[in-house]
Design a protein around this motif. Structure first.
Motif, PDB file in Angstrom:
ATOM      1  N   PHE A 189      -7.024  -2.637   1.736  1.00 53.39           N
ATOM      2  CA  PHE A 189      -8.027  -3.860   2.236  1.00 53.39           C
ATOM      3  C   PHE A 189      -7.592  -5.076   2.360  1.00 53.39           C
ATOM      4  N   ILE A 190      -6.801  -5.678   1.927  1.00 49.56           N
ATOM      5  CA  ILE A 190      -6.318  -7.039   1.909  1.00 49.56           C
ATOM      6  C   ILE A 190      -5.639  -7.046   3.213  1.00 49.56           C
ATOM      7  N   GLY A 191      -4.679  -5.918   3.459  1.00 53.10           N
ATOM      8  CA  GLY A 191      -4.013  -6.273   4.764  1.00 53.10           C
ATOM      9  C   GLY A 191      -4.923  -5.968   5.817  1.00 53.10           C
ATOM     10  N   ALA A 192      -5.879  -5.234   5.734  1.00 54.42           N
ATOM     11  CA  ALA A 192      -7.084  -5.145   6.993  1.00 54.42           C
ATOM     12  C   ALA A 192      -7.818  -6.380   7.101  1.00 54.42           C
ATOM     13  N   MET A 193      -8.041  -6.825   6.052  1.00 51.73           N
ATOM     14  CA  MET A 193      -8.827  -8.229   6.207  1.00 51.73           C
ATOM     15  C   MET A 193      -7.939  -9.306   6.626  1.00 51.73           C
ATOM     16  N   LEU A 194      -6.654  -9.385   6.459  1.00 51.81           N
ATOM     17  CA  LEU A 194      -5.745 -10.409   7.064  1.00 51.81           C
ATOM     18  C   LEU A 194      -5.587 -10.183   8.504  1.00 51.81           C
ATOM     19  N   GLY A 195      -5.603  -8.824   8.969  1.00 50.84           N
ATOM     20  CA  GLY A 195      -5.664  -8.752  10.250  1.00 50.84           C
ATOM     21  C   GLY A 195      -6.783  -9.309  11.067  1.00 50.84           C
ATOM     22  N   ILE A 196      -8.005  -8.841  10.399  1.00 47.58           N
ATOM     23  CA  ILE A 196      -9.196  -9.443  11.254  1.00 47.58           C
ATOM     24  C   ILE A 196      -9.176 -11.081  11.201  1.00 47.58           C
ATOM     25  N   ALA A 236     -11.125   1.202   4.414  1.00 45.88           N
ATOM     26  CA  ALA A 236     -10.630   0.659   3.084  1.00 45.88           C
ATOM     27  C   ALA A 236     -11.675   0.578   1.842  1.00 45.88           C
ATOM     28  N   SER A 237     -12.891   0.142   2.512  1.00 44.90           N
ATOM     29  CA  SER A 237     -14.256  -0.302   1.716  1.00 44.90           C
ATOM     30  C   SER A 237     -14.730   1.067   1.432  1.00 44.90           C
ATOM     31  N   TYR A 238     -14.694   2.226   2.421  1.00 46.13           N
ATOM     32  CA  TYR A 238     -15.067   3.573   1.983  1.00 46.13           C
ATOM     33  C   TYR A 238     -14.329   4.076   0.887  1.00 46.13           C
ATOM     34  N   LEU A 239     -13.023   3.854   0.913  1.00 41.84           N
ATOM     35  CA  LEU A 239     -12.139   4.407  -0.388  1.00 41.84           C
ATOM     36  C   LEU A 239     -12.368   3.549  -1.649  1.00 41.84           C
ATOM     37  N   LEU A 240     -12.632   2.123  -1.505  1.00 39.50           N
ATOM     38  CA  LEU A 240     -12.927   1.672  -2.765  1.00 39.50           C
ATOM     39  C   LEU A 240     -14.467   1.721  -3.179  1.00 39.50           C
ATOM     40  N   ILE A 241     -15.247   1.896  -2.472  1.00 41.51           N
ATOM     41  CA  ILE A 241     -16.787   1.975  -2.869  1.00 41.51           C
ATOM     42  C   ILE A 241     -16.797   3.773  -3.492  1.00 41.51           C
ATOM     43  N   PHE A 276      -4.902   0.163  -7.074  1.00 40.95           N
ATOM     44  CA  PHE A 276      -4.260  -0.947  -6.385  1.00 40.95           C
ATOM     45  C   PHE A 276      -3.842  -0.792  -5.046  1.00 40.95           C
ATOM     46  N   ALA A 277      -3.461   0.459  -4.591  1.00 44.37           N
ATOM     47  CA  ALA A 277      -2.920   0.768  -3.287  1.00 44.37           C
ATOM     48  C   ALA A 277      -4.102   0.546  -2.484  1.00 44.37           C
ATOM     49  N   PHE A 285       0.795  -1.351  -0.004  1.00 48.48           N
ATOM     50  CA  PHE A 285       0.140   0.050  -0.005  1.00 48.48           C
ATOM     51  C   PHE A 285       1.026   1.180   0.011  1.00 48.48           C
ATOM     52  N   LEU A 286       1.994   1.327   0.935  1.00 50.84           N
ATOM     53  CA  LEU A 286       2.851   2.444   0.952  1.00 50.84           C
ATOM     54  C   LEU A 286       3.667   2.662  -0.287  1.00 50.84           C
ATOM     55  N   ALA A 287       4.029   1.582  -0.977  1.00 49.42           N
ATOM     56  CA  ALA A 287       4.979   1.606  -2.341  1.00 49.42           C
ATOM     57  C   ALA A 287       3.981   1.956  -3.415  1.00 49.42           C
TER      58      ALA A 287
END
Length: 635
Positions: free
Chosen positions: A124-131, A150-155, A118-119, A24-26
């Motif tokens: 979102f993937i990182g947050a989901m893995l955290g859950i 993340a879902s707010y940003l993508l929606i 893609f960022a 995400f940062l890269a």
């Protein structure tokens, strides 16, 4: 198994969790083409690591724990946990995310904000893995909120569209309602058990029945994230985001977070809480299914089918069938993601989401037609498809649960769940007909221009369609009891009901036939508007929640302006007037007395000074006058 397996698993867990956040940062500073390839590489590596972790799973859960903060002598830790459930979810999240990102390379090839897209996906993937890997409720809640961001940003990715911005805010706010309940449940859990760690909580839950309030508050988090009744209207509106986002967030991962939460905390749910959960899940299944029947937007039909299937999973959890619900979560991830990506291929071909402007596309896009048909059959629950196996596991467990309930009204839950099988087949057959059969209706896009997408889009769709067939999960196409899945996650005991599969299949076939034959009714009819308006839930919210709160806000604003501000302004004016009066008194009163005394002293001094003039005559005169005054005083 080597002795160092837990240590290796711990290291890989940390690397797996950090990889998407590093991506995400890269990705935010890279070019469009490089960002997509780097995102796919990152997710591909994560998938390989996830498969390795799932394949080398130790018998005991692997836990990483460290202290985070100490408040009033109470220590709160950050912990992560890897077990069978989390290992399974790691593979599903990475696999679907990888296919979605490959698909996005072609679907969004002209998108100028592709690096940002893609960022956001990596975030979102990182947050989901955290859950998935959270080892306690506090860590889960932190990543739970990050998933919401993340879902707010993508929606709202197409922020220039008012509908997308509105949908993103609606999803964010409605999820906050559920998250408040989730947070209260965390507080109650700590108050009752004096810990938030899953290892300790699961052991405590087995020994004692926790208060129902804990289960209901924690369940509120699921109600928000997994779009359960009554917080379900944000999910269809969230289709304003890019179609690949719909496949990732609202078919396989984000909405599955609530189901995963219920699986994780299931031993903490009291019998009363489980009954309530079963009722809410059943209500959601029916509500979402009927709301899908007359929708005209291809993505909204799939969105409401997601709501309905999530309700089925929640009902399975409520009936104590954790294995059946998680099995359906797994199969649903494949065929629903396949349906969304197939819908994206259709939209890409005809440049519209209105199914009334489609028709006759089975010959123009045959690969998409076959994939769509397979995934739709799996969703409807036809035999020889994965959805049939997982649905039967939930339905059988629901009847087994009803058999042991003292209140015979409990049979309403499995009976209504069986009925929704026909409802699902009905709206999917209607959608199938509107898209692929009949005459082509889109006059703005000639049929000669309609073609299949490239293999970057077709490949993921075909893979997901193949994974929707039964033999990946069990050898018997009519029963999933021999599935490898149930050796990992045991299924609830089912009722001995030989008639269940034939009845379910009959309802599916009848619903499919009726849906295919059904012709479009007038969209002004009340029963049609009931479907199109989501059961008028948003209208209820508007009249009974939003408008009263808005009126209260206006009343408080007027009160603030007229009363509070009036008092403040009056106090200010009064203070100013008193200050002026004090100034006048000080200037002409206090200062006047002081100045007068000084003037008198000065006058007396000048008078006295005039006597001291150095003349003997003046001194004799003063002495005589003084003597006369003294004599007068004495006599």
């Amino acid at each position: 198994m080597p002795d160092d397996t837990p240590q290796l698993s711990s290291l890989l867990m940390i690397a797996l969790l950090g990889l998407p956040f590093a991506g995400f940062l890269a990705l935010t500073g890279l070019s469009r083409l490089v960002s997509g390839k780097l995102a796919i590489l990152s997710t591909g590596i994560g998938l390989l690591v996830s498969v390795f972790l799932a394949a080398t799973m130790p018998e005991q859960a692997v836990t990483i724990q460290t202290d985070w903060a100490t408040v009033s002598g109470v220590s709160f830790g950050v912990s992560f946990r890897l077990d069978v459930l989390s290992g399974l979810m790691l593979v599903v999240v990475h696999f679907v995310a990888l296919l979605v990102q490959v698909y996005s390379l072609s679907y969004l090839h002209d998108e100028p904000k592709l690096s940002r897209y893609f960022a956001y996906l990596q975030l979102f993937i990182g947050a989901m893995l955290g859950i998935v890997l959270a080892g306690n409720l506090l860590v889960m809640y932190a990543f739970w909120e990050l998933v919401g961001l993340a879902s707010y940003l993508l929606i709202g990715f197409y922020a220039e569209r008012p509908a997308a911005s509105k949908a993103a805010k609606k999803a964010f706010l409605m999820n906050r309602v559920g998250d408040i309940g989730f947070l209260l449940g965390i507080f109650l859990t700590y108050y009752y058990f004096d810990t938030l760690e899953f290892n300790a909580l699961l052991a405590s839950g087995i020994q004692a029945i926790p208060p129902t309030a804990i289960g209901l508050c924690l369940f509120m988090g699921c109600v928000g994230k997994s779009a359960q009744f009554p917080l379900l209207t944000w999910l269809p509106d969230a289709m304003e985001g890019p179609t690949p986002v719909s496949a990732l967030l609202h078919a396989a991962t984000m909405v599955a977070a609530g189901i995963f939460l219920l699986a994780r905390i299931h031993p903490l749910l009291s019998p009363d809480a489980l009954v309530f959960i079963a009722v809410i899940g059943t209500t959601t299944t029916i509500w979402g299914g009927y709301s899908a029947v007359f929708q005209t937007d291809i993505k909204k039909v799939l969105a409401f089918s997601t709501v309905s299937q999530l309700g089925l999973m929640v009902a399975g959890m409520g009936t104590g069938n954790v294995g059946g619900a998680m099995f359906h979560l797994l199969t649903h991830a494949f065929f629903k993601a396949g349906l969304f990506l197939s819908a994206g291929a259709v939209i890409h071909a005809v440049n519209t989401q209105d199914m009334r402007l489609m028709g006759g596309l089975r010959k123009a896009i045959p690969t998409t037609f076959i994939a769509y048909t397979v995934c739709a059959a799996a969703l409807a629950g036809l035999p020889f498809f994965a959805g049939f196996l997982s649905k039967e596991a939930i339905l059988g467990g629901a009847f087994g649960w009803a058999n042991v309930q003292t209140n015979k009204l409990a049979y309403l839950v499995p009976v209504l769940l069986v009925g929704t099988s026909g409802l699902t087949a009905l709206y999917m057959a209607r959608q199938w007909r509107l898209i692929f059969f009949g005459e082509y209706q889109n006059r703005s896009e000639p049929i000669t221009h309609v073609h299949e997408p490239d293999w970057l889009m077709r490949g993921p769709v075909v893979i997901l369609a193949v994974l929707s067939v039964w033999f990946w999960f069990a050898l018997n196409p009519l029963s999933g009891h021999s599935s490898w899945f149930f050796r990992l996650v045991p299924v609830a005991e089912e009722a001995a009901s030989w008639w269940l599969a034939p009845v379910s299949i009959s309802l599916v076939l009848a619903g499919g036939w009726f849906g295919f034959q059904m012709r479009e009714p007038s969209y002004t009819r009340s029963y049609v508007r009931l479907s199109l308006k989501y059961g008028f839930l948003d209208t209820v919210y508007q009249y009974f929640i939003i408008r009263p709160i808005h009126k209260l806000a206006l009343l408080l604003n007027r009160t603030d302006q007229r009363v509070v501000d009036g008092v403040v302004n009056g106090a200010g004016v009064t203070t100013v007037v008193l200050a002026q009066i004090t100034h006048v008194v000080d200037r002409f009163g206090v200062d006047g007395i002081v100045n007068s005394a000084a003037w008198l002293a000065g006058q007396a001094g000048r008078l006295t000074r005039s006597v001291q003039n150095g003349r003997v005559q003046s001194y004799i005169t003063a002495a005589v006058v003084g003597l006369l005054v003294l004599l007068w005083w004495i006599l």
